[in-house]
Write a protein that holds these residues in place. Structure first.
Motif, PDB file in Angstrom:
ATOM      1  N   PHE A  26      15.339 -24.381   8.970  1.00 39.96           N
ATOM      2  CA  PHE A  26      15.347 -22.997   8.477  1.00 39.96           C
ATOM      3  C   PHE A  26      15.809 -22.826   7.027  1.00 39.96           C
ATOM      4  N   THR A  27      16.598 -23.786   6.534  1.00 37.49           N
ATOM      5  CA  THR A  27      17.274 -23.563   5.245  1.00 37.49           C
ATOM      6  C   THR A  27      16.280 -23.253   4.124  1.00 37.49           C
ATOM      7  N   ALA A  28      15.202 -24.049   4.066  1.00 38.52           N
ATOM      8  CA  ALA A  28      14.213 -23.838   3.004  1.00 38.52           C
ATOM      9  C   ALA A  28      13.592 -22.448   3.137  1.00 38.52           C
TER      10      ALA A  28
ATOM     11  N   PHE B 129      10.136 -27.618  14.446  1.00 41.10           N
ATOM     12  CA  PHE B 129       9.192 -28.652  14.915  1.00 41.10           C
ATOM     13  C   PHE B 129       9.330 -29.933  14.109  1.00 41.10           C
ATOM     14  N   ARG B 130       9.552 -31.031  14.818  1.00 42.24           N
ATOM     15  CA  ARG B 130       9.594 -32.337  14.140  1.00 42.24           C
ATOM     16  C   ARG B 130       8.860 -33.352  15.005  1.00 42.24           C
ATOM     17  N   TYR B 131       7.960 -34.080  14.373  1.00 44.12           N
ATOM     18  CA  TYR B 131       7.163 -35.049  15.129  1.00 44.12           C
ATOM     19  C   TYR B 131       7.970 -36.330  15.290  1.00 44.12           C
TER      20      TYR B 131
ATOM     21  N   GLY C  53      20.253 -36.141   6.933  1.00 43.90           N
ATOM     22  CA  GLY C  53      18.853 -36.544   6.846  1.00 43.90           C
ATOM     23  C   GLY C  53      18.004 -35.704   5.908  1.00 43.90           C
ATOM     24  N   LEU C  54      18.632 -34.784   5.185  1.00 42.10           N
ATOM     25  CA  LEU C  54      17.859 -33.922   4.287  1.00 42.10           C
ATOM     26  C   LEU C  54      18.390 -34.137   2.875  1.00 42.10           C
ATOM     27  N   ASP C  55      17.496 -34.038   1.897  1.00 42.67           N
ATOM     28  CA  ASP C  55      17.866 -34.470   0.541  1.00 42.67           C
ATOM     29  C   ASP C  55      18.629 -33.433  -0.274  1.00 42.67           C
ATOM     30  N   TYR C  56      18.732 -32.174   0.197  1.00 41.83           N
ATOM     31  CA  TYR C  56      19.193 -31.132  -0.727  1.00 41.83           C
ATOM     32  C   TYR C  56      20.705 -30.993  -0.878  1.00 41.83           C
ATOM     33  N   TYR C  57      21.481 -31.781  -0.145  1.00 39.27           N
ATOM     34  CA  TYR C  57      22.934 -31.545  -0.164  1.00 39.27           C
ATOM     35  C   TYR C  57      23.614 -32.030  -1.434  1.00 39.27           C
ATOM     36  N   THR C  58      24.565 -31.236  -1.883  1.00 35.86           N
ATOM     37  CA  THR C  58      25.426 -31.604  -3.013  1.00 35.86           C
ATOM     38  C   THR C  58      26.789 -31.009  -2.697  1.00 35.86           C
TER      39      THR C  58
ATOM     40  N   TYR D 126      15.211 -25.688  19.481  1.00 33.98           N
ATOM     41  CA  TYR D 126      15.746 -24.449  18.915  1.00 33.98           C
ATOM     42  C   TYR D 126      16.910 -24.743  17.987  1.00 33.98           C
ATOM     43  N   GLN D 127      16.938 -24.040  16.892  1.00 31.56           N
ATOM     44  CA  GLN D 127      18.109 -24.107  16.019  1.00 31.56           C
ATOM     45  C   GLN D 127      18.695 -22.716  15.871  1.00 31.56           C
ATOM     46  N   TYR D 128      20.037 -22.685  15.843  1.00 29.67           N
ATOM     47  CA  TYR D 128      20.762 -21.481  15.450  1.00 29.67           C
ATOM     48  C   TYR D 128      21.543 -21.876  14.221  1.00 29.67           C
TER      49      TYR D 128
ATOM     50  N   SER E  85      21.857 -15.087   9.357  1.00 30.23           N
ATOM     51  CA  SER E  85      21.838 -15.945  10.551  1.00 30.23           C
ATOM     52  C   SER E  85      20.415 -16.021  11.085  1.00 30.23           C
ATOM     53  N   TYR E  86      20.123 -17.055  11.858  1.00 33.90           N
ATOM     54  CA  TYR E  86      18.779 -17.233  12.417  1.00 33.90           C
ATOM     55  C   TYR E  86      18.852 -17.977  13.732  1.00 33.90           C
ATOM     56  N   PHE E  87      17.806 -17.864  14.499  1.00 35.44           N
ATOM     57  CA  PHE E  87      17.708 -18.546  15.796  1.00 35.44           C
ATOM     58  C   PHE E  87      16.215 -18.663  16.106  1.00 35.44           C
TER      59      PHE E  87
ATOM     60  N   ARG F 263      16.145 -35.434  21.982  1.00 38.17           N
ATOM     61  CA  ARG F 263      15.305 -35.544  20.775  1.00 38.17           C
ATOM     62  C   ARG F 263      13.919 -35.016  21.116  1.00 38.17           C
ATOM     63  N   LEU F 264      13.620 -33.838  20.608  1.00 41.44           N
ATOM     64  CA  LEU F 264      12.399 -33.140  21.000  1.00 41.44           C
ATOM     65  C   LEU F 264      11.488 -32.914  19.804  1.00 41.44           C
ATOM     66  N   ARG F 265      10.273 -32.510  20.097  1.00 40.24           N
ATOM     67  CA  ARG F 265       9.341 -32.182  19.008  1.00 40.24           C
ATOM     68  C   ARG F 265       9.360 -30.689  18.701  1.00 40.24           C
TER      69      ARG F 265
ATOM     70  N   GLY G 219      25.454 -23.860   4.519  1.00 39.69           N
ATOM     71  CA  GLY G 219      25.053 -23.403   5.854  1.00 39.69           C
ATOM     72  C   GLY G 219      25.077 -24.538   6.836  1.00 39.69           C
ATOM     73  N   PHE G 220      24.732 -24.211   8.052  1.00 43.19           N
ATOM     74  CA  PHE G 220      24.653 -25.233   9.104  1.00 43.19           C
ATOM     75  C   PHE G 220      23.622 -24.800  10.120  1.00 43.19           C
ATOM     76  N   SER G 221      23.140 -25.751  10.903  1.00 40.21           N
ATOM     77  CA  SER G 221      22.284 -25.429  12.050  1.00 40.21           C
ATOM     78  C   SER G 221      22.793 -26.203  13.253  1.00 40.21           C
ATOM     79  N   LEU G 222      22.811 -25.529  14.382  1.00 42.83           N
ATOM     80  CA  LEU G 222      23.168 -26.208  15.633  1.00 42.83           C
ATOM     81  C   LEU G 222      21.890 -26.460  16.425  1.00 42.83           C
ATOM     82  N   GLY G 223      21.835 -27.593  17.094  1.00 48.77           N
ATOM     83  CA  GLY G 223      20.700 -27.900  17.961  1.00 48.77           C
ATOM     84  C   GLY G 223      20.962 -27.284  19.333  1.00 48.77           C
ATOM     85  N   VAL G 224      20.282 -26.166  19.586  1.00 45.12           N
ATOM     86  CA  VAL G 224      20.571 -25.376  20.783  1.00 45.12           C
ATOM     87  C   VAL G 224      20.257 -26.181  22.058  1.00 45.12           C
TER      88      VAL G 224
HETATM   89  P1  HAM Z   1      19.689 -31.209  10.880  1.00 42.32           P
HETATM   90  O1  HAM Z   1      20.889 -32.090  10.979  1.00 42.32           O
HETATM   91  O2  HAM Z   1      18.401 -31.832  10.517  1.00 42.32           O
HETATM   92  O3  HAM Z   1      20.067 -30.079   9.838  1.00 42.32           O
HETATM   93  O4  HAM Z   1      19.488 -30.434  12.247  1.00 42.32           O
HETATM   94  C1  HAM Z   1      20.537 -29.670  12.820  1.00 42.32           C
HETATM   95  C2  HAM Z   1      20.661 -29.963  14.296  1.00 42.32           C
HETATM   96  O5  HAM Z   1      19.406 -29.798  14.947  1.00 42.32           O
HETATM   97  C3  HAM Z   1      21.040 -31.412  14.630  1.00 42.32           C
HETATM   98  O6  HAM Z   1      22.429 -31.620  14.498  1.00 42.32           O
HETATM   99  C4  HAM Z   1      20.599 -31.494  16.078  1.00 42.32           C
HETATM  100  O7  HAM Z   1      21.567 -30.944  16.944  1.00 42.32           O
HETATM  101  C5  HAM Z   1      19.367 -30.628  16.105  1.00 42.32           C
HETATM  102  N1  HAM Z   1      18.184 -31.495  16.073  1.00 42.32           N
HETATM  103  C6  HAM Z   1      17.659 -32.159  15.028  1.00 42.32           C
HETATM  104  N2  HAM Z   1      16.554 -32.844  15.394  1.00 42.32           N
HETATM  105  C7  HAM Z   1      16.389 -32.621  16.715  1.00 42.32           C
HETATM  106  C8  HAM Z   1      15.424 -33.027  17.682  1.00 42.32           C
HETATM  107  N3  HAM Z   1      14.402 -33.797  17.355  1.00 42.32           N
HETATM  108  N4  HAM Z   1      15.560 -32.597  18.974  1.00 42.32           N
HETATM  109  C9  HAM Z   1      16.588 -31.780  19.320  1.00 42.32           C
HETATM  110  N5  HAM Z   1      17.517 -31.347  18.446  1.00 42.32           N
HETATM  111  C10 HAM Z   1      17.428 -31.766  17.171  1.00 42.32           C
HETATM  112  C11 HAM Z   1      19.228 -29.078   9.456  1.00 42.32           C
HETATM  113  O8  HAM Z   1      18.206 -28.781  10.020  1.00 42.32           O
HETATM  114  C12 HAM Z   1      19.760 -28.286   8.265  1.00 42.32           C
HETATM  115  N6  HAM Z   1      18.782 -27.230   7.951  1.00 42.32           N
HETATM  116  C13 HAM Z   1      21.131 -27.731   8.529  1.00 42.32           C
HETATM  117  C14 HAM Z   1      21.638 -26.907   7.400  1.00 42.32           C
HETATM  118  C15 HAM Z   1      21.638 -25.558   7.318  1.00 42.32           C
HETATM  119  N7  HAM Z   1      22.131 -27.363   6.264  1.00 42.32           N
HETATM  120  C16 HAM Z   1      22.431 -26.341   5.475  1.00 42.32           C
HETATM  121  N8  HAM Z   1      22.124 -25.251   6.100  1.00 42.32           N
END
Ligand code: HAM
Length: 416
Positions: free
Chosen positions: A84-86, A114-116, A262-267, A128-130, A108-110, A123-125, A306-311
């Protein structure tokens, strides 16, 4: 018979109690975010592909091999969002929200991303992220702490138990380049002994070697230079300050030199959250600060954290007791049995719904006994029978049944 169509690999059908649970968890998370002044945004599920290439990064696994790229009918390429960050940053630029005097912006978002990836437990394709993104000209210490604390609080609230946070500090792009050079120097002589992914990472992004899950490679990575030794004086002070403030807040955390994300934008500050009772389970969430993301996609000099949780992962880690707790009270109030079979139940149901009572109607094909069993399974408190000789109201808990007029019925539920 036609071939049965199945849901795609790595996706989930949310239904029954689990469907209710997902809805409850969404409400819980967005409530926590609202306690920090975040307002909800809903974004498109797909965006122009280069949004993710420029932000998440060409060298990240996500962009290199995990995006779902759509076959486009027009001249633009689109990609299902892998995060969601981008998108949130694109929204802010497009709507000039950065010009607001009310900073920091807090969103905030929820929703699904999608990741292949190769599907396996957690680990899903499609998952949900919050999360939240806080943005300002400069991210200050209070905003940093708020983002971090909200991520911990949300995880703890959902699980109803403790979690663990690992943190690290990645520094500016310039210091990162120096660090990458040092890592290349360290790994180059031994890279032939490492896995194929690491061989690729040496060229594309040596930082990711530190994140390799192969045990032998992890052993080698232990001797690698540390990112901390390549931080500028200002970065070092910033990290110390953040750690001190976390200590003062009584927040438990662990500094992990190998945490590179795993993402390149952090500083700056980065962190990941793990289940305290199941530390080998993959990360439940992750986040960090980014300073140049907005500029990279044509916006002003604005910083974000920010942060995202893997719902899905958080729900996997929930105890059955916690799941039951969250879904209790989600039954229907009333079930109507339409003995006259004339559609009157729908009319009465509508009147009760106007009083905020939830009503379902048993199928006309059902026998009385079957309908009562269904009412029980759905957790209904009352059954109304609409028969030839009027209406009957049955209180299932009290096991009482009485004849009522329609007016009495409305009055009864209206006074509840
Ligand atoms: P991320 O670490 O790539 O960060 O993903 C956040 C969370 O999404 C992971 O900690 C994990 O719980 C869940 N997740 C990632 N891949 C999978 C998958 N294949 N299946 C199930 N759950 C998964 C981000 O996405 C950044 N946008 C976080 C962020 C927000 N940084 C700054 N702002």
């Amino acid at each position: 018979m036609a071939e049965q169509i199945k849901r795609p690999r790595g996706t989930t059908d949310w239904y029954g109690k689990e469907g209710v649970l997902l809805e409850e968890v969404k409400d819980l998370f967005l409530h926590e975010a609202s306690l920090y002044g975040a307002s909800y945004v809903e974004l498109p599920v797909f965006e122009e592909s280069h949004l993710f290439h420029r932000t998440v990064g060409e060298s990240s696994d996500i962009v290199r091999k995990e995006t779902f790229d759509l076959v486009s009918k027009g001249d633009k390429d689109y990609t299902l969002r892998p995060e969601f960050t981008a998108g949130v940053n694109r929204l802010i630029i497009e709507n000039k929200l950065y010009a607001s005097p009310d900073l920091p912006l807090r969103y905030s978002y929820f929703g699904p991303v999608f990741r292949y990836e190769r599907p396996q437990s957690g680990r899903l394709r499609q998952f949900y992220q919050y999360g939240v993104e806080f943005l300002d000209n400069k991210i200050d210490i209070d905003t940093t702490l708020d983002a971090f604390l909200l991520s911990i609080r949300s995880t703890k609230k959902a699980l109803n138990r403790d979690c663990r946070a690992k943190i690290n500090y990645l520094g500016s792009f310039e210091s990162r380049e120096n660090y990458k050079k040092a890592l290349r120097g360290y790994f180059e002589p031994i890279i032939d002994t490492m896995c194929d992914d690491c061989k690729n990472r040496l060229q594309t992004n040596p930082l990711r070697i530190l994140d390799c899950k192969v045990p032998e490679d992890q052993e080698i990575a232990k001797g690698a230079p540390r990112v901390r030794d390549y931080l500028s004086e200002d970065d070092r002070k910033d990290f110390e300050n953040i750690c001190r403030k976390l200590d003062e807040n009584g927040i438990d955390y662990e500094i992990d030199d190998g945490l590179v994300r795993g993402l390149d934008y952090y500083t700056g500050l980065v962190w990941e959250i793990y289940d305290a009772t199941n530390p080998s389970f993959p990360a439940l969430g992750g986040g960090g600060k980014y300073s140049s993301l907005m500029r990279q996609i044509g916006g002003p000099d604005f910083e974000g954290i920010g942060f995202s949780l893997g719902v899905d992962r958080i729900i996997l880690c929930m105890s059955q007791e916690r799941k039951d707790e969250l879904t209790q009270g989600h039954s229907v109030d009333v079930m109507i049995i339409d003995q006259k079979k004339d559609g009157d139940a729908a009319r009465i149901g509508e009147k009760l719904r106007n009083l905020d009572v939830s009503v379902t109607i048993a199928s006309l094909a059902k026998a009385m006994g079957g309908a009562f069993k269904m009412a029980d399974r759905l957790g209904a408190k009352y059954v109304i029978i609409s028969g030839e000789d009027g209406l009957q109201l049955k209180d299932l808990a009290q096991r009482e049944q009485k004849s009522v007029t329609e007016e009495e019925l409305i009055e009864f539920f209206g006074s509840k």
